[in-house]
Design an enzyme around this catalytic site. Structure first.
Site, short mmCIF file in Angstrom:
data_model
loop_
_atom_site.label_atom_id
_atom_site.label_comp_id
_atom_site.label_asym_id
_atom_site.label_seq_id
_atom_site.Cartn_x
_atom_site.Cartn_y
_atom_site.Cartn_z
CG ASP A 1 -1.83 1.20 1.31
OD1 ASP A 1 -1.64 2.16 0.53
OD2 ASP A 1 -2.75 1.18 2.15
CG ASN B 1 -0.12 0.49 -12.83
OD1 ASN B 1 -0.46 1.00 -13.90
ND2 ASN B 1 -0.93 -0.30 -12.14
CE1 TYR C 1 -5.55 9.41 -12.80
CE2 TYR C 1 -5.79 10.66 -14.83
CZ TYR C 1 -5.34 9.54 -14.17
OH TYR C 1 -4.67 8.56 -14.86
CE LYS D 1 -2.00 9.36 -12.92
NZ LYS D 1 -1.13 8.28 -12.41
#
Length: 253
Positions: free
Chosen positions: A65, A92, A169, A173
């Site tokens: 985790d 990932n 998000y 990124k």
């Protein structure tokens, strides 16, 4: 590739992560499949090893985790005790929490939740893995980013990415892209290549609730460029953002 190169892939019990594990194993890698859920992670390993044609490599489960410091330390410690080094780290693991929420309605709590996995988790694990990567003859880090993290695409009114309201998000990124460049510069002297990639819009559980088309790409297609970056030769590039269709396809930062 040296014999039995060792890779760690996070968030790998399903989707693109699992496919990256599969493709690396087929190339003869020893792959640690990282997942938070023990049952799901072990099931993924068993299914991959039982599949026809998947016996080229050695796939092992490791509970991981990335938001839990103890879990990160335990996973890296296990890899060190079992194989003594790491040749490839594929960051990932990632989440989206704001499907269907307008940008101005996204809360600080939602942004914080996404950054815990997509940014802070990458920092925690990368920092923990660098000592093992320094023991490799050809160390590589692959950060799974997105076109939604490209400021060039987000600022282009003609790009479909500019109209997708995924504030948390996208911000995470973009931050990951900055981390990629920072690590690439800092670790260049160690020979550690650090690159980012976008797999494209792949049909996964992560975008099951998407308000825009989920895409026609399957995990196998989405994994091609990440695997290409994970298997770069020693003279390969560092500090690049590539994909989603080809290893030489450059995405603007």
């Amino acid at each position: 590739m040296q014999a039995n190169d060792v890779a760690l892939v996070t968030g790998a019990n399903k989707g693109i992560g699992r496919e990256i594990v599969r493709q690396l194993a087929l190339q003869g890698y020893t792959v640690f499949l990282g997942a938070r859920d023990v049952e799901r992670g072990q099931a993924a390993v068993a299914e991959l090893l039982a599949s026809p044609g998947e016996s080229g490599g050695d796939i092992r489960f490791v509970r991981l985790d990335v938001t839990d410091g103890d879990s990160v330390r335990a996973a890296v410690g296990l890899i060190e005790s079992r194989v003594g080094r790491l040749d490839v780290l594929v960051n990932n693991a990632g989440i989206v929490v704001e499907w269907g929420v307008r940008a101005e309605e996204v809360t600080a709590a939602q942004v914080r939740e996404v950054f815990e996995v997509n940014v802070f988790g990458v920092v925690a694990l990368t920092s923990a893995c660098v000592p093992l990567l320094r023991r490799s003859g050809n160390p590589r880090i692959v950060n799974m980013s997105s076109g939604l993290g490209s400021l060039g695409l987000l600022s282009d009114p003609a790009s479909p990415f500019s109209a997708r309201e995924l504030l948390a998000y996208s911000a995470s990124k973009a931050a990951l892209n900055a981390l990629t460049l920072g690590y690439a510069d800092a670790l260049r002297a160690d020979g550690i290549k650090v690159n980012a990639t976008s797999p494209g819009l792949v049909r996964t559980d992560g975008n099951a609730a998407a308000t825009f088309p989920r895409g026609e790409r399957g995990p196998a297609e989405g994994a091609v460029v990440p695997v290409g970056l994970a298997t770069l030769p020693a003279d390969g590039p560092t500090g690049v953002f590539r994909g989603p269709d080809a290893l030489d396809q450059t995405i603007p930062w």
